[in-house]
Design a protein around this motif. Structure first.
Motif, PDB file in Angstrom:
ATOM      1  N   GLU A 166      43.030  29.974  35.029  1.00 55.41           N
ATOM      2  CA  GLU A 166      43.526  31.316  35.319  1.00 55.41           C
ATOM      3  C   GLU A 166      42.334  32.263  35.473  1.00 55.41           C
ATOM      4  O   GLU A 166      41.419  32.256  34.651  1.00 55.41           O
ATOM      5  N   ARG A 168      40.636  35.674  35.137  1.00 59.02           N
ATOM      6  CA  ARG A 168      40.816  36.887  34.348  1.00 59.02           C
ATOM      7  C   ARG A 168      40.029  38.068  34.901  1.00 59.02           C
ATOM      8  O   ARG A 168      40.409  39.225  34.716  1.00 59.02           O
ATOM      9  N   SER A 247      46.927  36.907  39.372  1.00 59.97           N
ATOM     10  CA  SER A 247      46.226  36.907  38.084  1.00 59.97           C
ATOM     11  C   SER A 247      45.519  38.225  37.817  1.00 59.97           C
ATOM     12  O   SER A 247      45.389  38.653  36.672  1.00 59.97           O
TER      13      SER A 247
END
Length: 324
Positions: A166, A168, A247
């Motif tokens: 993911e 960030r 995201s």
């Protein structure tokens, strides 16, 4: 412009999606093409400086690209990589033998102190390209990706981790102190049309636009500015752009990409499948055009490129150039 003079098109592009748009424009008659390519994916491997997006553009336009995977050279071997692996080197970055030759040449020239822009242009000439391949900066700018496990280089995220973590946060190292090349600024100032390719907006296009002076030059240019959405019906053809957008708090749609580009684009081209976003995109102050933007064949790439020239008003539907 004068009647029958070549139409000067400056394309802002990343790798695979950018190369598709570049190929379409490159094979249009009466177009003088300049491409400002992304260099923030660049990194060193086995002591060699590798420039993936610039090489993808070069290989694609030279028609030596491995079209099945979208990058690298067709009919490639990997004997050098096999030897490096046997010697204990980390070989997760797949580089073919022919590809190694280009990286050796680039690295040698850089160590001699030659400007990266001139090196890229000399490589393009050696591959007999007739367009102008331009770097946004001769300085080193590198995209870093923050994941739950910490910061990764872009190639570690993209290749080694296969875009699985993911995202960030993104950071473009050293971009604040980078200097735009005169070639890039000139190509933008003199363009009859500026096109933003359907590349990942966050890691292909923004690292170009955030080089000090580039976005300002785009805004100041008199040419129409038109962008093509990399998102079709909420997804991408290739790469992690849709997941990256989500995201990082953007809407993973054509509208989400339009929001990123709204401050400088005049028109945004979206797929027929994204008709529901027209009103919202128009609300950003952009005109919107619908088209079939999925480019699989050269014919589809050339057709869309011709449509961009017509949409922008640079040429009419018959292909005749319009006088200024």
């Amino acid at each position: 412009m004068t009647q029958n003079a070549p139409v000067k098109v400056t394309l802002i592009a990343g790798g695979v999606g950018g190369a598709k748009m570049a190929e379409g424009l490159y094979h249009l008659e009466n177009v003088e093409l300049s491409i400002i390519g992304n260099i923030a994916d660049d990194d060193a491997f086995h002591g060699l400086w590798v420039s993936p997006d610039i090489d993808t553009l070069t290989y694609t336009l030279a028609d030596v690209i491995d079209r099945q995977q979208g990058w690298g050279v067709a009919d490639e071997s990997h004997r050098a990589l096999e030897t490096l692996s046997k010697l204990g080197d980390d070989t997760w970055m797949s580089l073919g033998d022919r590809d190694f030759g280009l990286h050796i040449y680039r690295t040698h020239r850089r160590r001699q102190g030659d400007r990266p822009t001139l090196i890229a242009q000399d490589i393009a000439k050696s591959f007999e390209l007739t367009c102008d391949l331009i770097l946004p900066t001769d300085d080193v700018v590198q995209t870093r990706v923050k994941t739950d496990a910490g910061w990764l280089s872009f190639q570690e995220y993209f290749v080694k981790e296969r875009c699985a973590p993911e995202v960030r946060e993104l950071h473009y190292d050293h971009i604040e102190e980078a200097h735009a090349t005169e070639e890039a600024l000139k190509a933008l100032a003199e363009a009859d049309l500026i096109v933003v390719a359907p590349s990942n907006p966050l890691v292909s296009i923004l690292p170009i636009l955030k080089v000090p002076g580039i976005l300002e030059a785009v805004k100041a240019a008199k040419a129409p500015k038109i962008g093509v959405s990399p998102i079709i019906n909420g997804g991408v053809v290739k790469g992690p752009a849709d997941r990256m957008l989500a995201s990082l708090g953007f809407e993973s749609t054509a509208f989400g990409v339009a929001q990123i580009y709204a401050e400088f684009l005049d028109c945004f081209v979206i797929d027929h499948a994204d008709e529901q976003h027209i009103s919202a995109i128009n609300g950003l102050g952009l005109s919107t055009s619908q088209d079939a933007i999925l480019m699989k064949t050269r014919e589809e790439k050339v057709r869309l490129a011709a449509e961009l020239l017509a949409i922008s008003g640079v040429v009419d539907r018959s292909g005749e150039e319009l006088s200024a």
